[in-house]
Design a protein around this motif. Sequence first.
Motif, PDB file in Angstrom:
ATOM      1  N   ASN A 194       9.488 -37.285  93.190  1.00 21.53           N
ATOM      2  CA  ASN A 194       9.146 -38.607  93.732  1.00 21.53           C
ATOM      3  C   ASN A 194      10.147 -39.676  93.295  1.00 21.53           C
ATOM      4  OD1 ASN A 194       6.960 -37.021  94.344  1.00 21.53           O
ATOM      5  ND2 ASN A 194       5.425 -38.362  93.458  1.00 21.53           N
ATOM      6  N   SER A 195      11.389 -39.264  93.043  1.00 26.15           N
ATOM      7  CA  SER A 195      12.430 -40.186  92.625  1.00 26.15           C
ATOM      8  C   SER A 195      13.125 -40.778  93.844  1.00 26.15           C
ATOM      9  CB  SER A 195      13.464 -39.444  91.766  1.00 26.15           C
ATOM     10  OG  SER A 195      14.089 -38.422  92.537  1.00 26.15           O
ATOM     11  N   ALA A 196      14.089 -41.686  93.568  1.00 22.98           N
ATOM     12  CA  ALA A 196      14.869 -42.257  94.666  1.00 22.98           C
ATOM     13  C   ALA A 196      15.621 -41.161  95.420  1.00 22.98           C
ATOM     14  CB  ALA A 196      15.847 -43.299  94.114  1.00 22.98           C
ATOM     15  N   ARG A 197      16.096 -40.153  94.673  1.00 20.59           N
ATOM     16  CA  ARG A 197      16.803 -39.056  95.328  1.00 20.59           C
ATOM     17  C   ARG A 197      15.865 -38.267  96.243  1.00 20.59           C
ATOM     18  NH1 ARG A 197      19.370 -33.537  92.831  1.00 20.59           N
ATOM     19  NH2 ARG A 197      20.626 -32.994  94.667  1.00 20.59           N
ATOM     20  N   SER A 236       7.631 -30.705 100.423  1.00 20.03           N
ATOM     21  CA  SER A 236       6.800 -30.066  99.407  1.00 20.03           C
ATOM     22  C   SER A 236       7.619 -29.671  98.180  1.00 20.03           C
ATOM     23  CB  SER A 236       6.112 -28.823  99.989  1.00 20.03           C
ATOM     24  OG  SER A 236       5.229 -29.183 101.029  1.00 20.03           O
ATOM     25  N   GLY A 237       8.919 -29.523  98.337  1.00 19.27           N
ATOM     26  CA  GLY A 237       9.790 -29.220  97.210  1.00 19.27           C
ATOM     27  C   GLY A 237      10.235 -30.441  96.441  1.00 19.27           C
ATOM     28  N   TRP A 238      10.191 -31.625  97.072  1.00 16.81           N
ATOM     29  CA  TRP A 238      10.716 -32.835  96.448  1.00 16.81           C
ATOM     30  C   TRP A 238       9.641 -33.822  96.003  1.00 16.81           C
ATOM     31  CZ3 TRP A 238      15.541 -34.002  94.825  1.00 16.81           C
ATOM     32  CH2 TRP A 238      16.581 -33.172  95.236  1.00 16.81           C
ATOM     33  N   PHE A 239       8.399 -33.635  96.437  1.00 12.52           N
ATOM     34  CA  PHE A 239       7.347 -34.593  96.099  1.00 12.52           C
ATOM     35  C   PHE A 239       6.171 -33.893  95.441  1.00 12.52           C
ATOM     36  CE2 PHE A 239       9.756 -36.679  99.411  1.00 12.52           C
ATOM     37  CZ  PHE A 239       9.823 -38.001  98.979  1.00 12.52           C
ATOM     38  N   ARG A 240       5.478 -34.606  94.600  1.00 17.58           N
ATOM     39  CA  ARG A 240       4.262 -34.136  93.956  1.00 17.58           C
ATOM     40  C   ARG A 240       3.213 -35.247  93.980  1.00 17.58           C
ATOM     41  NH1 ARG A 240       6.296 -30.075  94.675  1.00 17.58           N
ATOM     42  NH2 ARG A 240       6.776 -28.362  93.272  1.00 17.58           N
TER      43      ARG A 240
END
Length: 442
Positions: A2-5, A122-126
């Motif tokens: 959940n970062s800017a990246r 789904s791989g980049w957010f939680r």
Amino acid sequence: MNSARSWIVWGVGAIAYMVAILHRSSLGVAGPAAAERFEVQATLLSTLGAVQVGVYAAMQIPVGVLVDRYGPRVLIASGAAVMVGGQTMVALAEELPLAIAGRILLGIGDAATFISVIRLQSGWFRGPIVAQMSQWTATTGQLGQLLSVVPFAWLLHQVGWTLSFGSLAIVGAVALVLVLLIVFDAPKGGAPATGSIDVPVGWWPRLRSAMRQPGTRLGFWTHFSLLGSTNVFLLLWGYPMLVEGLGYERGQAAGLMATVVGTGMVVGPIVGIATARFPLRRSTLVLAIVGLVVATWTTVLVWPGHPPTWLVIVLVVVLGIAGPGSTVGFDFARTFNPLRVLGSANGVVNIGGFMASFALMPAIGIILDAVHSARAAGGEAVGVYDWEGFRIALASQLVVLAIGLVMIVRTRRITRSRMREEGIEVGPVWTAIARRMRRRGR
């Protein structure tokens, strides 16, 4: 996480999906131009639209398996490259067969995009935001629909077929470069390595596991019921219905089609928030939207003479609501499937709406031609595209909607019955699922 990246990577993936939608929907405003360029009637014109949708549907399970094996980056980039080639063929086509071949390539590339972006997020957010991301992805994709309705329709009128469709190929090439430079499957340690999944030995057990989950089947019928009618309207028959059938000016028709897209962009995030906060009410929301679509189409089709403008506006708004409603199907799949098989589950869900679209598009064209022939044989001087023909042809949607409504009710009941057979009370289980979704952000 959940970062800017995360947002940048997802944003580029969403842009790739937006361009895929632009490719897919470009024919929706080019129906009359295609009929004139290739000198075809309604049945053959419907083939040009349906072939892409059919290929898209047929590719969903293979693409889902490939996403689980190779990851979303490879699939999104490959899809973008194939679509560039397909759109180039459409731009250069002087005869219908070459255009159909180009639309087949567009269907293959398009098929690789949406479920890959769903897997990417789904791989980049939680966390709870994951439940909303599918709607944000779908909303971004709707910008592509809007671009096809307004600027592309204008460009087609100004510069003609070859330059306008060639411009879409260039846009696709830009999207491909962005994906190759910026998109990666997940941050380090953020998701299981897709390459660790055994293929081809393991693909069938994973697919079977996803299909056995009740949420996957409920998602399939949700998508089947709610996307088919909207797809048929936006991708092929809506523009001819409005211009030729109801007599609207081209600008007015473009505005009405843009209303479908605009409504979806507004409603999508609301549906995403609602499904995240009230996961126990998702199927009730879906049933309500299906009922609304059925009631609205029925009113439009049985209205004496031409339906009034206010009723047409209601129709396009309801179709705009149905699009985000169909995306709830992916949330059912996400809830019931682990990440390692989520690509396969999403592929199964995504078949639903495009299977319905593939059935309806040619059916409407065949019925239009049959009605025209029958009336011409009776001595009437009528055009192929007139409202009476559309009234009969578009009624075929009600059959598909009725099937979908029955199956949603049935799969929901089967899910609850199976839980009871296992000695589990439905209420506590659904509550536990909701808590797990919020806690783990699956």
